[in-house]
Each structure stands twice: as structure tokens, then as C-alpha cells.
Write an enzyme that holds these catalytic residues in place. Structure first.
Site, mmCIF file in Angstrom:
data_model
loop_
_atom_site.group_PDB
_atom_site.id
_atom_site.type_symbol
_atom_site.label_atom_id
_atom_site.label_comp_id
_atom_site.label_asym_id
_atom_site.label_seq_id
_atom_site.Cartn_x
_atom_site.Cartn_y
_atom_site.Cartn_z
ATOM 1 N N PRO A 74 -2.883 6.271 5.433
ATOM 2 C CA PRO A 74 -1.737 5.923 4.585
ATOM 3 C C PRO A 74 -2.224 5.478 3.205
ATOM 4 C CG PRO A 74 -1.593 4.847 6.728
ATOM 5 C CD PRO A 74 -2.964 5.418 6.637
ATOM 6 N N CYS A 109 -0.573 4.100 -0.434
ATOM 7 C CA CYS A 109 0.582 3.721 -1.237
ATOM 8 C C CYS A 109 0.595 4.499 -2.549
ATOM 9 C CB CYS A 109 0.563 2.225 -1.526
ATOM 10 S SG CYS A 109 0.953 1.203 -0.092
ATOM 11 N N TYR A 134 -0.309 -8.768 4.850
ATOM 12 C CA TYR A 134 1.141 -8.619 4.864
ATOM 13 C C TYR A 134 1.751 -9.481 5.981
ATOM 14 C CZ TYR A 134 0.133 -4.930 1.545
ATOM 15 O OH TYR A 134 -0.320 -4.235 0.449
ATOM 16 N N ARG A 148 -2.428 -0.998 12.742
ATOM 17 C CA ARG A 148 -3.539 -1.364 11.855
ATOM 18 C C ARG A 148 -3.604 -2.886 11.801
ATOM 19 N NH1 ARG A 148 -5.794 1.295 6.352
ATOM 20 N NH2 ARG A 148 -5.761 3.031 7.825
#
Length: 380
Positions: free
Chosen positions: A25, A27, A184, A232
Site C-alpha cells: 500500500p 499513500c 495510527y 500490518r
């Protein structure tokens, strides 16, 4: 031809990947109010012919307030679902590999400017939103203090992850990866540096893992078993008194018990200004530690740009798959070139057969990246 671990198949859930290279992934910060645009079509489209084993869409907010920046993708309403469905449909009409999405919530790292605009928190009047976290502790002095999630807030976030997974299923995605790393929201519960709660979601390791595993359990219940479900998570925080590799292993064990198909061991900034001393394969020891302690299928990341390093990591048991990000940005044909260097015969799309080194007379004169330097390919 060479027998390669990197180019051997692996089955996850009910899906078999033809090789163990994953487009990580990445961003892009080019969405409009969470909705994918033509940029995402082109960005992901370049990987549809990559021959990677699996391609992952960037970290995608499960709430509008769960995005990192105003430019981040979301999957939290009908508009965002329709926009992403268009991209996925086009990709799957061309690509033959599974395609998935990473679902996340930025927590206190949200409501931020784009990275190339400084990455600091949005100021009043700049479209800012109220951020949340495990505790009311700011990411840095350029971000506001978040609200500490109460039970109602945790219920809302948990439901948002489940709803986003259902949207992902409707638009035909094959993989969901829960993002619980990189500082996060879910990582903000795991680490004692941010989680200062006095209730049963804070304090001990068991308590700090309680909410992330609660979200993971709900996601597992919502996502079909014949598709792929991964996570993850962070390795050690890399800061004094932060989460350790033992926390990572305990998290992975909990995920394995829930029936997750793989875990990816990464690192990411937990506090403003944090930097990591990166070198090729620098995170593979963390991946190996988790793999050996849990027996779980593990994806390795961390400056894996050399196919020989990727091959060695799998052959020696450090990981079962490798995920590559910047290497694919630099070279969307990374898999083609890796196969050639490892002596693996890989089928070319018939439309691109003219570039097959076996028949292309210009192949010996190409510049290839070897040990960080450009070299001409050796004549076969």
C-alpha cells in the site's frame, strides 16, 4: 530454470498467489473528499501488468475523520464506494492477480496537511476535523490534542471498520489488510507511550491489545473466509519505554487465534520527528522473530529492492512474502526484472512479448539497477 522461493505460489484464505511479491500500500494523497480519482486509476493501473503476486491499494480511512489528510482515500460512504469500484473494476479487467485494500484510521495523526505541504496539523479554517486517540496526547506540537475515545467512540470506530470491509467485498476486492501500525489509531492503543488509560483498555499488555483485537475480531467475522485477511502491525516502537517485540509477538498470536491469514511486520512514526535508520532488509529480523514465535504466515517489508535479498529472506525463513513500495514506484516492472536476474522464466503478456529478454535483441543493452547502480544487462 532456477527453483525460486520468491516465485513459488502461496495460498492464503481461499486464494493462491502465483508468487510471493506484493505491491505494498502506498499513500497517494490525491483523493477528493475520500473518493478515488483518475490518478488512482493510472497509479494502480501500472501494476496490473506487473506480474506481482498481489497488489494492495493504499491505506484507506474507514471514517471521514479517520483519514490522515484531506487527500487520503476513504471507504465510508456510497460516493467513496462508487469511486473506488470504478478503479477496481478497471484493474480487474486487465490484471490477473488478487487486489486488496488496507483499511485504517489515523487517530491523532489525522487532520494533517499533505506531506509535501509540511504534514503538520490543519489549522482552523483549513478543513480541519477533531481527532481521536487512546488518550488525549498530541502527536507533536504541530498537531492538536485528540479526544480520548470513550466506549461509544470505540463502538463507532469498530463499526466503521466492519462497514468498510463490507463495501470492499461489494466492489470485488480480494484482500483486506487491517492497518494497526505506523502510529495510527490501533497502534496508539498498543503502545504504552500513547495509551495512558486507567480502564481495561490501558496498562497491561493484555489491556492495551484489547481494543485492536476487538476490532480485528469484528473484521474477521465480517470478511469471507474464502478471501484473504491480513494485518500490518508495528515491530518495536524504537523509543524508550515504548512497545517491544514481545508486544508485537503477543499481538500476532492474538491475530492468529482469530484466524487471520497473514501479518506484515513494519514500523512507522509514533511521535513527531521520529526517524528510523533504514538499510536493505532492516525490518526482516522483526518479521523472523514473529514468524518463529507464532508460526504465522509473515510478510516482510523494509527497503527490499534487491531480488536476491528478497529470495534470501524467504529461503532462510525470515518471511513468507515480501511487500515492496518505493521499489515499484521506481520500477513498475520490478517483478519482470527480478525473475530475469534470478533465472526464473516468467510468462509475458502477449501484447508485451516483444520485450521478452528471450527474444528481444535490445535486451542486452538495457540499464538495470544492480547493487544500487545502473549497469547494462549481461548478454545471455
Amino acid at each position: 530454470m532456477t527453483v525460486s522461493r520468491l516465485f513459488s505460489p502461496i495460498t492464503l484464505g481461499g486464494i493462491t498467489l502465483q508468487n510471493r511479491v506484493v505491491v505494498s500500500p502506498m499513500c497517494q494523497y490525491r483523493a477528493t473528499d475520500g473518493s478515488a480519482r483518475d490518478w488512482h486509476m493510472v497509479h494502480l493501473g501500472q501494476f496490473a501488468l506487473s506480474n506481482a503476486g498481489m497488489v494492495m491499494i493504499e491505506s484507506t480511512g474507514v471514517e471521514r475523520e479517520g483519514r490522515i489528510t484531506p487527500g487520503c482515500l476513504g471507504l465510508y460512504c456510497d460516493d467513496t464506494e462508487r469511486a473506488l469500484a470504478r478503479v477496481v473494476s478497471t484493474f480487474k479487467s486487465v490484471g490477473r492477480m488478487p487486489v486488496g485494500i488496507q483499511l485504517g484510521h489515523a487517530g491523532r495523526k489525522g487532520s494533517s496537511h499533505l506531506p509535501w505541504e509540511g504534514g503538520h496539523g490543519l489549522l482552523p479554517g483549513e478543513g480541519e476535523w477533531r481527532t481521536v486517540s487512546s488518550s488525549a496526547i498530541a502527536y507533536d506540537d504541530r498537531h492538536p490534542v485528540p479526544a480520548s475515545l470513550d466506549e461509544a467512540g470505540m463502538n463507532r470506530v469498530e463499526t466503521a471498520f466492519v462497514d468498510a470491509a463490507r463495501r470492499a467485498h461489494r466492489i470485488g476486492l480480494d484482500v483486506v489488510e487491517l492497518h494497526a501500525a505506523h502510529g495510527y489509531l490501533l497502534h496508539q492503543f498498543v503502545t504504552p507511550l500513547v495509551n495512558k488509560r486507567a480502564d481495561h483498555y490501558g496498562g497491561s499488555r493484555e489491556n492495551r491489545l484489547r481494543f485492536p483485537l476487538r476490532v480485528a475480531a469484528s473484521l474477521r467475522a465480517a470478511w469471507p473466509r474464502d478471501r484473504i485477511l491480513g494485518v500490518r502491525i508495528n515491530g518495536p516502537d524504537g523509543l524508550p519505554d515504548g512497545a517491544t517485540i514481545d508486544d508485537t509477538i503477543a499481538f500476532a498470536r492474538g491475530l492468529k487465534a482469530l484466524g487471520y491469514d497473514y501479518v506484515c511486520i513494519s514500523v512507522g512514526s509514533l511521535a513527531g520527528g521520529q526517524r528510523f535508520l533504514a538499510s536493505p532488509g532492516y525490518l526482516l529480523p522483526h518479521a523472523e522473530a514473529v514468524r518463529r514465535a507464532t508460526g504465522m504466515t509473515v510478510m516482510g517489508v523494509g527497503m527490499i529492492v534487491d531480488p536476491f535479498l528478497a529470495e534470501e529472506a524467504l529461503a532462510t525463513g525470515q518471511a513468507d512474502m515480501v511487500a515492496i513500495a518505493r521499489g515499484f514506484l521506481e520500477d513498475p516492472r520490478w517483478v519482470w526484472h527480478a525473475a530475469e536476474r534470478l533465472g526464473v522464466k516468467m510468462p509475458f503478456p502477449p501484447e508485451y512479448r516483444g520485450a521478452d529478454p528471450a527474444i528481444w535483441q535490445g535486451a542486452p543493452y538495457r540499464p538495470l539497477l544492480v547493487d544500487g547502480q545502473r549497469h547494462k544487462a549481461e548478454a545471455s
